[in-house]
Design a protein around this motif. Structure first.
Motif, PDB file in Angstrom:
ATOM      1  N   UNK A  46       0.844  -1.197   0.000  1.00  0.00           N
ATOM      2  CA  UNK A  46       0.000   0.000   0.000  1.00  0.00           C
ATOM      3  C   UNK A  46       0.877   1.244   0.000  1.00  0.00           C
ATOM      4  N   UNK A  47       0.599   2.146  -0.910  1.00  0.00           N
ATOM      5  CA  UNK A  47       1.385   3.375  -0.985  1.00  0.00           C
ATOM      6  C   UNK A  47       0.419   4.532  -1.280  1.00  0.00           C
ATOM      7  N   UNK A  48       0.779   5.724  -0.821  1.00  0.00           N
ATOM      8  CA  UNK A  48      -0.157   6.839  -0.914  1.00  0.00           C
ATOM      9  C   UNK A  48       0.217   7.769  -2.068  1.00  0.00           C
TER      10      UNK A  48
ATOM     11  N   UNK B 188      -4.530  -1.539  -7.988  1.00  0.00           N
ATOM     12  CA  UNK B 188      -5.838  -0.888  -7.863  1.00  0.00           C
ATOM     13  C   UNK B 188      -5.702   0.360  -7.003  1.00  0.00           C
ATOM     14  N   UNK B 189      -6.690   1.246  -7.113  1.00  0.00           N
ATOM     15  CA  UNK B 189      -6.790   2.353  -6.169  1.00  0.00           C
ATOM     16  C   UNK B 189      -7.510   1.800  -4.939  1.00  0.00           C
ATOM     17  N   UNK B 190      -6.782   1.590  -3.855  1.00  0.00           N
ATOM     18  CA  UNK B 190      -7.339   0.884  -2.693  1.00  0.00           C
ATOM     19  C   UNK B 190      -8.506   1.646  -2.079  1.00  0.00           C
ATOM     20  N   UNK B 191      -8.444   2.956  -2.099  1.00  0.00           N
ATOM     21  CA  UNK B 191      -9.492   3.766  -1.463  1.00  0.00           C
ATOM     22  C   UNK B 191     -10.683   4.000  -2.394  1.00  0.00           C
ATOM     23  N   UNK B 192     -10.639   3.471  -3.593  1.00  0.00           N
ATOM     24  CA  UNK B 192     -11.779   3.531  -4.536  1.00  0.00           C
ATOM     25  C   UNK B 192     -11.896   2.150  -5.179  1.00  0.00           C
ATOM     26  N   UNK B 193     -11.914   1.126  -4.299  1.00  0.00           N
ATOM     27  CA  UNK B 193     -11.724  -0.240  -4.792  1.00  0.00           C
ATOM     28  C   UNK B 193     -12.904  -0.743  -5.609  1.00  0.00           C
ATOM     29  N   UNK B 194     -14.113  -0.274  -5.274  1.00  0.00           N
ATOM     30  CA  UNK B 194     -15.258  -0.777  -6.042  1.00  0.00           C
ATOM     31  C   UNK B 194     -15.724   0.208  -7.109  1.00  0.00           C
TER      32      UNK B 194
ATOM     33  N   UNK C 223      -3.672  11.740  -1.711  1.00  0.00           N
ATOM     34  CA  UNK C 223      -4.245  11.186  -0.492  1.00  0.00           C
ATOM     35  C   UNK C 223      -4.803   9.789  -0.677  1.00  0.00           C
ATOM     36  N   UNK C 224      -5.191   9.443  -1.907  1.00  0.00           N
ATOM     37  CA  UNK C 224      -5.689   8.084  -2.153  1.00  0.00           C
ATOM     38  C   UNK C 224      -4.574   7.062  -1.942  1.00  0.00           C
ATOM     39  N   UNK C 225      -4.999   5.854  -1.583  1.00  0.00           N
ATOM     40  CA  UNK C 225      -4.052   4.743  -1.427  1.00  0.00           C
ATOM     41  C   UNK C 225      -4.063   3.882  -2.676  1.00  0.00           C
ATOM     42  N   UNK C 226      -2.883   3.435  -3.083  1.00  0.00           N
ATOM     43  CA  UNK C 226      -2.727   2.502  -4.191  1.00  0.00           C
ATOM     44  C   UNK C 226      -2.372   1.139  -3.606  1.00  0.00           C
ATOM     45  N   UNK C 227      -2.925   0.080  -4.177  1.00  0.00           N
ATOM     46  CA  UNK C 227      -2.566  -1.289  -3.782  1.00  0.00           C
ATOM     47  C   UNK C 227      -1.865  -1.992  -4.937  1.00  0.00           C
TER      48      UNK C 227
END
Lengths: 408, 408
Positions: free
Chosen positions: A297-299, A339-345, A377-381
């Motif tokens: 996870x990285x921001x 994926x964008x972890x904070x916008x996963x769906x 600010x979003x997290x990337x997975x």
């Protein structure tokens, strides 16, 4: 738009956000103290080993190759799941000892073992997979000086490789192991010298996704083990069949069919030649056991446009995820699952490249992928981060330092 | 037999052994406490900077890019040689501060600067090379909150690249800098906001060996700087012309002709447009200044034969020398300059591969080179190890840990 690799199973969304073992990515970052962060999930590790055991014959022991991920809490968790551990250095010996793992369950392979490493391993009672006649002589000398009976196996350089494997470890000239033709003489010599004879280690390749290729290689491996054991004039106490089970990283990759491999192995175990009837068999797996259990996870610290292309610039990069950047053992760069972890769906709505914070064009985590619109600010997975991530990357490059790690 | 890269000048033999700055390799290993060992030579560093100064116009300042090698004693030595330092992270800021380097001589480029890094740099008085409008806004906010006048420059994404460079950093869409067309508006905004205006950073590529290509790129860079300064409506206080000077690593590589570059630059400095007349110019070099001053020494722990090929297995490897193994930013693996340090003046008599101690086929330091016959205990030297070695390699891979380092 370039395709992304397949996201492994076992991940869900909670309130629109990636959840790992039922915990939201942002909560895990808060718990760990920030980004970049490697998250490893116990339940995914346990499930993976359980599925593998269910597919394989009971007789097959499962070993974990520490090099894939030596994170101490993960190692301790694996200690309760697998039958043995394979190490590749004195440093890894210290790690398994720190994790409280019985050295009798440990074997040590590696082409450049120093005298100090041989001594530490022999003293602890670890099995040495000998890589050359010279190393065998040094090991016998050291054991004799210590007054200890060494546990010795021979790493065989097989005359075949694992077809379709990401890393070929056999077939022709190799720095690993001893050419098959010279193995029986050395085995006889080790037994005559009074060593505790531990058999063969035959590793033909790694990261293969074709069950057929693995089945074929295991057949060759068993035949070679039988032939060499016959020629050595002794029953074979143990045989490490190597690894080879890959995981899907890239678009189009399919999981390896372990049911087929287990069935073929059960058939072969049912008709072993006499010289292998009492042999203890194991496979040695690293990436397959832990790779898909981990997420990096990285921001996002900047979002910018250049000549019409969108860059999401993160606080992580190749200093933690060298292989995902395409710079480690790959010729053609392809995208890992990400994926964008904070916008996963959310649905993909733009083409963007996810890059690291390093000032080099090599530092690219996802190239022109399709993602929901993400911002600072979003997290990337980045998925498939459980193996050959943190420890296989240049953490100190550009003064960055290591990532956080947690096991949940 | 595959050719080896060219050994840099400045190395000699003493009693048949490689000597670095007049000291035998084996003595240096004894002094440092063992192998693997990076040796960096002060006299080679000093000579390199002196030669470069002699070739370049006096007006051109020389900056050292810390990312190439942040080893603290080396950094301290460079502090007495060069005019400025370029850093790429908060970690590198801490390193230059620890070396006692005046932050007024330091500039900071990098596409993913975190708020904490911006704050530390602004507080210290470091010049920020801004990489986006978003980063500019964050920097102005942080400076205003701190009550400090920030020193701000703009990193320009040029519309051209450096031909033949190992790493292209300009020409089309890039995560680095701000597209040239958007630079004047941002420059006016920064000046209006009351920042201390520090000009442009224009970096088109690195590791080029063609003087013609570098001369051409510097011409484009000066023309772009003049145009952007005109459009910004302000004289240009400073212009970082980037780097690009490469070093020979591979068979057939020739040193870059710095005399030609210096002469062309002097011509151009003599006929600068009005808007650049008062500009302070610098180049930012990392690899060129330190790369050839370093040697990686590793000891042979095994000599073995497999299917007729000879392997010299060392206690070092890609965990210290990732680039030399061919696994970092290269597509086709070629041999770095290398030698048997303890048989430095002996003639080549056999074909051998020098490999590392890691249990992976990627770990190869020299592939099928011609060497004098070497055995267990001999030292191997890999040259061009002064840049992107220790800090750009995965030191913890397979539990190995970092190499020794000394500056002599």
């Amino acid at each position: 738009m370039k395709p992304l690799g397949p996201i492994p199973t076992g991940f869900t969304a909670i309130e629109g956000e990636l959840a790992i073992a039922g915990r939201k990515a942002s909560d895990l970052v808060a718990q760990a103290g920030g980004t970049p962060l490697f998250v490893y999930a116990r339940e995914l590790l346990s499930q993976r080993v359980a599925d593998l055991r269910a597919a394989m014959p009971e007789r097959l022991a499962i070993h974990y190759a520490v090099k894939a991920n030596p994170y101490q809490p993960l190692l301790q968790h694996m200690a309760g799941l697998v039958d043995g551990f394979d190490i590749a250095s004195g440093g890894e010996l210290a790690m398994v000892q720190a994790a409280g793992i019985d050295p009798a369950r440990v074997s040590f392979a590696g082409p450049g073992k120093r005298d100090a490493e041989l001594q530490a391993a022999i003293t602890a009672g670890v099995t040495l997979n000998l890589e050359s006649e010279g190393e065998a002589a040094r090991a016998l000398d050291i054991a004799s000086r210590l007054g200890v009976t060494p546990r010795l196996a021979i790493r065989v350089n097989p005359d075949f490789d694992l077809k379709g494997s990401g890393m070929k470890m056999g077939g022709g000239a190799k720095p690993f192991g001893i050419d098959a033709a010279r193995v029986p003489a050395l085995a006889r010599q080790l037994i005559a010298a009074g060593a505790q004879w531990r058999g063969f280690h035959i590793f033909a390749g790694s990261q293969a996704l074709s069950a057929d290729a693995i089945i074929e290689t295991q057949g060759h491996t068993l035949a070679l083990a039988a032939r060499l054991a016959e020629q050595s004039g002794a029953a074979l106490p143990k045989c490490n069949l190597g690894g080879g089970f890959g995981i899907p990283y890239f678009p189009g990759d399919e999981p390896v069919n372990i049911a087929a491999i287990g069935a073929a192995l059960a058939d072969r175990f049912a008709q072993l030649p006499a010289v292998l009837e009492q042999t203890a068999f194991c496979v040695e797996l690293g990436r397959y056991l832990v790779g898909e259990s981990g997420v990096y996870l990285t921001r996002i610290v900047d979002r910018k446009e250049s000549h019409g292309e969108i860059y999401l610039i993160t606080d992580g990069g190749l200093h933690h995820q060298l292989a995902a950047s395409g710079n480690f053992g790959t010729v053609v760069r392809r995208n890992y699952p990400s994926a964008i972890a904070t916008r996963y769906d959310a649905v993909a709505e733009e083409e963007a490249s996810i890059v690291g914070c390093l000032c080099t064009p090599l530092d690219r985590l996802a190239d022109k992928g399709g993602f929901p619109r993400a911002d600072v600010g979003d997290l990337v997975a980045i998925f498939c981060a459980g193996a050959y991530g943190a420890s296989a990357s240049p953490a100190m490059f550009l003064g960055q330092g290591p990532a956080h790690e947690i096991l949940i």
